[in-house]
Design a protein around this motif. Structure first.
Motif, short mmCIF file in Angstrom:
data_model
loop_
_atom_site.label_atom_id
_atom_site.label_comp_id
_atom_site.label_asym_id
_atom_site.label_seq_id
_atom_site.Cartn_x
_atom_site.Cartn_y
_atom_site.Cartn_z
N ALA A 116 -41.82 59.72 -16.55
CA ALA A 116 -41.73 61.11 -16.11
C ALA A 116 -41.69 61.19 -14.59
O ALA A 116 -40.96 62.01 -14.02
CB ALA A 116 -42.91 61.91 -16.65
N ALA A 117 -42.45 60.33 -13.90
CA ALA A 117 -42.43 60.32 -12.44
C ALA A 117 -41.07 59.89 -11.91
O ALA A 117 -40.64 60.33 -10.84
CB ALA A 117 -43.52 59.40 -11.91
N SER B 161 -43.49 70.63 -9.21
CA SER B 161 -43.66 70.69 -10.67
C SER B 161 -44.98 70.01 -11.01
O SER B 161 -46.03 70.51 -10.65
CB SER B 161 -42.47 70.05 -11.39
OG SER B 161 -42.21 68.75 -10.89
N GLU B 162 -44.95 68.84 -11.63
CA GLU B 162 -46.18 68.16 -12.01
C GLU B 162 -46.60 67.15 -10.94
O GLU B 162 -45.75 66.44 -10.39
CB GLU B 162 -45.98 67.42 -13.34
CG GLU B 162 -45.78 68.33 -14.53
CD GLU B 162 -47.02 69.13 -14.87
OE1 GLU B 162 -48.14 68.59 -14.74
OE2 GLU B 162 -46.87 70.30 -15.27
N PRO B 163 -47.89 67.05 -10.65
CA PRO B 163 -48.34 65.95 -9.77
C PRO B 163 -48.23 64.63 -10.51
O PRO B 163 -48.46 64.57 -11.73
CB PRO B 163 -49.78 66.32 -9.46
CG PRO B 163 -50.22 67.15 -10.61
CD PRO B 163 -49.01 67.91 -11.07
N ARG B 164 -47.85 63.59 -9.80
CA ARG B 164 -47.74 62.26 -10.40
C ARG B 164 -48.44 61.26 -9.49
O ARG B 164 -48.40 61.41 -8.27
CB ARG B 164 -46.26 61.84 -10.55
CG ARG B 164 -45.34 62.88 -11.17
CD ARG B 164 -45.49 62.99 -12.66
NE ARG B 164 -44.50 63.90 -13.24
CZ ARG B 164 -44.54 64.34 -14.49
NH1 ARG B 164 -45.50 63.97 -15.29
NH2 ARG B 164 -43.60 65.16 -14.94
N PRO B 165 -49.01 60.20 -10.04
CA PRO B 165 -49.70 59.22 -9.20
C PRO B 165 -48.74 58.23 -8.55
O PRO B 165 -48.80 57.03 -8.76
CB PRO B 165 -50.63 58.53 -10.20
CG PRO B 165 -49.92 58.63 -11.50
CD PRO B 165 -49.19 59.94 -11.48
N ASP C 71 -41.60 67.72 -26.08
CA ASP C 71 -41.92 69.05 -25.56
C ASP C 71 -42.85 68.98 -24.35
O ASP C 71 -42.86 69.91 -23.52
CB ASP C 71 -42.56 69.90 -26.67
CG ASP C 71 -41.59 70.21 -27.79
OD1 ASP C 71 -40.37 70.14 -27.55
OD2 ASP C 71 -42.05 70.50 -28.91
N ASP C 72 -43.63 67.91 -24.25
CA ASP C 72 -44.52 67.76 -23.11
C ASP C 72 -43.83 67.06 -21.94
O ASP C 72 -44.49 66.70 -20.96
CB ASP C 72 -45.77 66.97 -23.52
CG ASP C 72 -45.42 65.58 -24.07
OD1 ASP C 72 -44.21 65.24 -24.17
OD2 ASP C 72 -46.36 64.84 -24.41
N HIS C 73 -42.50 66.85 -22.05
CA HIS C 73 -41.68 66.21 -21.01
C HIS C 73 -42.02 64.74 -20.83
O HIS C 73 -41.61 64.12 -19.85
CB HIS C 73 -41.81 66.94 -19.67
CG HIS C 73 -41.50 68.40 -19.74
ND1 HIS C 73 -40.23 68.86 -20.02
CD2 HIS C 73 -42.28 69.49 -19.59
CE1 HIS C 73 -40.25 70.18 -20.03
NE2 HIS C 73 -41.47 70.59 -19.79
N LEU C 74 -42.76 64.17 -21.78
CA LEU C 74 -43.08 62.75 -21.75
C LEU C 74 -42.30 62.05 -22.86
O LEU C 74 -42.27 62.53 -24.00
CB LEU C 74 -44.58 62.53 -21.94
CG LEU C 74 -45.49 63.12 -20.86
CD1 LEU C 74 -46.95 62.90 -21.23
CD2 LEU C 74 -45.19 62.51 -19.49
N PRO C 75 -41.68 60.91 -22.56
CA PRO C 75 -40.88 60.24 -23.59
C PRO C 75 -41.73 59.37 -24.51
O PRO C 75 -42.81 58.89 -24.13
CB PRO C 75 -39.93 59.37 -22.76
CG PRO C 75 -40.74 59.02 -21.54
CD PRO C 75 -41.56 60.26 -21.25
#
Length: 875
Positions: free
Chosen positions: A458-459, A13-17, A254-258
């Motif tokens: 999100a990570a 899905s999304e890359p995370r650091p 909506d951006d999946h970030l709280p």
């Protein structure tokens, strides 16, 4: 031996650091077991740690696992190159042993882990400053249930006590430390209980420590009630009160970030008098507010009159809402904070010189959960992530009915005819089940920005994973016969539409019916009640599915075929659930799973078909998850669990019964599960006894006069071989729908064993043959034929291997029309029923999207049938 083409890797899905671990399959005979791996990103190389998780029979690598540390700016894709030396990183994970502790240096943070005792972590330091100390497990025990009405029950505080520390991986990029122990009383009352395994994950350059916590329920349902279970840590708070900060995550947008509750211990915003805009904005951003003397005099001389808030609680009681509250201290009233729906389960407490981030993955999905911050106005704050919230009634695992007079097998079999529940006194016990949670602790150098907190939350909830494409997975030749999704013809498109329909239906039902909660999240319901417009959650064996008819396999094969992230996450949650909650990990039924029931542990049928390794292998190989590997290791000699419990004890009428050293094993659900466990042990560890039992019993099935049609055979536990003299015909409609098709397909492609392939092809050819063909082949017509669409896979397999066009046409008709079922009168038989109908009205809680005659049984059999047919005979 060498694989010349590099393997492309992309993000699920999304890359995370954050640090990442993943698995990659390799075609047979291409990668040597001692081959190094390099990881490339455009023109640069990334330090990678690699190890082998499975080998082919010739010793070449079948699955490899890899880990990288957090990348500040992750690339969109990478290339994994076997045979090349990996790059060396500037930061490495370094382990240092002392007399009483293990210190793990990641390059960013140093974590000190005592060898044993009441702490998981003694302290963590960053840049020479202590960020967190005394990380521990806490729990609350009650000796009776929480009263329904007025009244209280004494709760006793317990503390997790570590007895063993084991280093499972030692770097240089990734280290894993395993801690085992039990919960012990901290004072009078309570008792030693709740064995746990905690794995701590460290990555080079990482500021976080991932925590995978597993506990085993070893309580007695009538006297042990868990009133709270949490991970707790102390945080030094040296800053001034106005530079101490609390952050608690709300729902994702909506951006999946709280978004986050943004508060200070002593707030200087919203006051009647203004300290100055720059000071206010600095506090909201988490920066130092500057000397109080520089604030406006109207505020600075009254700062002692601003309340200092010390305690915060976020309580997620259900999947639909959480509450927030805070107070200035014990003995003072709580103040309610505006709340919302589904919290992301992440928080922060600390100040400008450092602080602790803490969180629980799938926080709202695993309710009742809670985040606590206590003592933030004192020199030391305490943060607690509650996996079971103390606000909820104590966990009550007593059986849900009194037995209804079912004191003997005759009464129990009679109950099967009405509620489909296989009850037996004393068998509806949760003793030995488990649950695994994933948490994180992160040592920040200062109060992080809102954007950084949102990314870290999100990570936690959508951890990054690198994966191969479906085409690359297929090219490796793993997991038997399947093919990537294909819409090149109308017939193939129809199959893909059906699979998408079913997956969308079940994800929709999970949300609509709220299939969430501590013990329930990850499972789905078994069958539907069309009169109530409700799943049969309260009707015996029709309630929770517990892997009945292999929805796990359907989901994992659908991920292999599509690479879809939503399918992976659904399958991941199911694997976590079914591998822990539906299976016993200690006690008399260790290694066995529980058939579908109102309670996950309620049915008296404790069987290998539920605990089967075939449901866990995909997740293990794709992620290299150590807890899942531990579950697989538990099953290496699973056949010995049958000595404790004969799965057919209530209906057996012959004398073919187990003695001390031998037992009757069904050649469908039982042997399929054993074969999966033996194969997994062999390819993971080179287990010689497991290999010999696998290949030996395959040869024995080939030598039986009727092969798989024999139904069952006597397994000698001393030799690991079947008695091959039995000559009978016994067909079960369940034999091939719990992984037998998949494991036979994989074994036949893995190694030639005399007679085995022929025995399997004969079974596949005859199951849906005409009665005349069956009679000509075995002397009589087969009875008990059912689940037609699921078994069309068998006919398709025979058609493909025998290159028989008539069998292919029969398989296609069986899949498409699903007719001829001898047992299941509710089988889906008309294409018109493949639609959703919205039903509203006072009889339901909410508008219901109903799919007539579709249940988990249907989804499993249709999904798996489509996969196999698509790979083999679809036009």
């Amino acid at each position: 031996m060498g694989y010349e083409v590099s393997t492309a890797l992309n993000w699920l899905s999304e890359p995370r650091p954050t640090g990442v671990t993943w698995g990659v399959p390799w075609p047979r005979s291409t990668v040597a077991p001692d081959a190094p791996f390099a990881l490339r990103c455009q023109e640069s190389e990334v330090p990678v740690q690699s190890w082998v998780t499975a080998t082919w029979p010739d010793g070449s690598v079948k699955w490899s696992a890899h880990a990288i540390g957090p990348q500040p700016d992750p690339a969109g894709s990478y290339e994994l190159v076997p045979g090349s030396i990996p790059a060396t990183g500037e930061q490495v994970v370094h382990l240092v042993e002392s007399q009483d502790a293990l210190t793990v240096h990641t390059g960013a943070v140093s974590w000190v882990l005592p060898h044993d005792g009441p702490l998981l972590v003694r302290k963590a330091e960053r840049d020479g400053r202590e960020i967190v100390r005394d990380v521990r497990l806490v729990s609350l025990w009650q000796g009776e249930p929480t009263p329904d009405g007025a009244g209280t029950v004494a709760r006793h505080e317990m503390r997790g006590h570590v007895t063993t520390l084991t280093v499972e991986h030692a770097g240089p990029v990734r280290a894993v430390v395993r801690l085992d122990g039990r919960h012990e009383p901290t004072g009078p009352g309570g008792r030693s209980w709740l064995p746990f395994t905690v794995r701590l994950y460290f990555y080079a350059g990482a500021e976080d420590m991932r925590v995978v916590h597993t506990f085993l329920w070893d309580g007695e349902a009538e006297r042990d009630f868990l009133a709270g279970l949490g991970l707790q840590a102390d945080v030094p708070m040296p800053d001034e009160p106005h530079d101490r900060h609390v952050r608690l995550a709300g729902p994702a947008g909506d951006d999946h970030l709280p978004g986050f509750l943004t508060e200070a211990v002593r707030g200087i915003t919203g006051l009647r008098r203004d300290p100055g805009e720059s000071f206010r904005l600095a506090q909201v951003a988490g920066r130092a507010c500057g000397p109080v003397e520089e604030w406006a005099d109207t505020v600075s001389r009254r700062v002692h009159l601003i309340p200092q808030w010390t305690d915060w609680t976020l309580d997620q009681a259900s999947a639909d809402g959480f509450t927030l509250r805070k107070r200035t201290g014990p003995g003072c009233g709580w103040v309610t904070i505006p709340a919302s729906t589904r919290a992301a389960g992440y928080g922060y407490v600390g100040g400008t010189v450092g602080g602790l981030g803490f969180g629980l993955r799938d926080f709202w999905k695993l309710h009742p959960t809670r985040l606590d911050i206590r003592g933030a106005a004192t020199p030391t704050a305490t943060a607690t992530v509650w996996m079971w919230s103390p606000s909820a009634p104590a966990m009550d695992l007593r059986f849900y009915h009194d037995g209804l007079g079912q004191d003997d097998y005759a009464q129990q079999l009679e109950a099967l005819e009405i509620t489909y529940e296989d009850y037996e006194p004393g068998f509806g016990s949760a003793h030995g089940i488990a649950r695994t949670h994933e948490l994180v602790l992160r040592a920040y150098a200062g109060t992080p920005s809102a954007q950084r907190l949102a990314q870290d939350a999100a990570a936690l909830n959508d951890p990054p994973l690198l994966v191969c494409s479906p085409q690359r997975l297929h090219q490796a030749g793993i997991f038997g016969d399947w093919a990537p999704a294909d819409r090149s013809t109308a017939e193939r498109a129809e199959i893909e539409d059906r699979l998408d329909f079913l997956f969308g239906f079940y994800t929709g039902q999970q949300e609509q019916r709220r299939w969430y909660g501590f013990w329930d999240y990850g499972d789905v319901m078994h069958a539907y009640d069309h009169d109530r417009h409700q799943w049969r959650y309260d009707v015996g064996g029709y309630a929770w599915d517990n892997s009945e008819l292999s929805p796990d396999l359907w989901l994992w094969h659908q991920f292999l075929r599509t690479g879809r992230a939503d399918v992976f996450r659904f399958a991941e949650a199911m694997t976590r659930h079914t591998g822990e909650v539906d299976v016993y990990h200690l006690g008399r039924w260790k290694g066995l799973g529980t058939r579908h029931n109102v309670q996950h542990w309620g049915c008296s049928a404790k069987q290998l078909r539920i605990s089967s390794a075939i449901y866990r292998r995909h997740y293990y190989y794709l992620t290299a998850d150590e807890r899942t590997g531990q579950l697989l290791a538990e099953l290496a000699d699973a056949e010995r669990n049958f000595l404790e419990l004969d799965p057919t004890r209530k209906v057996r009428t012959d004398v073919y019964t187990p003695d001390r050293n031998a037992l009757a094993v069904g050649l469908g659900t039982d042997w399929g599960a054993l074969a999966a466990a033996w194969l997994t042990a062999w390819e993971r560890t080179g287990d010689g006894p497991a290999r010999d039992k696998l290949l030996g019993t395959m040869a024995d099935i080939g030598a039986l006069p009727q092969g798989f049609l024999t139904g069952e055979a006597l397994l000698d536990l001393d030799t690991g071989r079947f008695d091959t003299t039995r000559d009978q015909i016994a067909v079960s409609h369940l034999s091939a729908v719990f992984g037998l098709v998949e494991i036979c397909s994989e074994l036949i492609s893995l190694q030639e064993v005399p007679g085995f392939t022929e025995a399997w092809l004969r079974y596949c050819r005859l199951y849906l043959a005409t009665p005349e063909e069956q009679e000509a082949a075995v002397g009589r017509r087969l009875t008990g034929i059912s689940l037609i669409q699921a078994h069309s896979r068998l006919t398709a397999y025979a058609a493909a291997h025998l290159r028989d066009e008539s069998l292919a046409q029969r398989a296609w008709r069986a899949f498409h029309h699903d007719i001829g079922d001898q047992l299941n009168t509710n089988a889906l038989q008309r294409q018109a029923l493949w639609s959703l109908t919205s039903i509203t009205g006072p009889a339901v809680l909410a508008p219901i999207d109903e799919a007539p005659f579709v249940s988990t049984n249907d989804a499993a059999q249709y999904g798996l049938a489509a996969i196999q047919n698509l790979a083999l005979i679809a036009p």
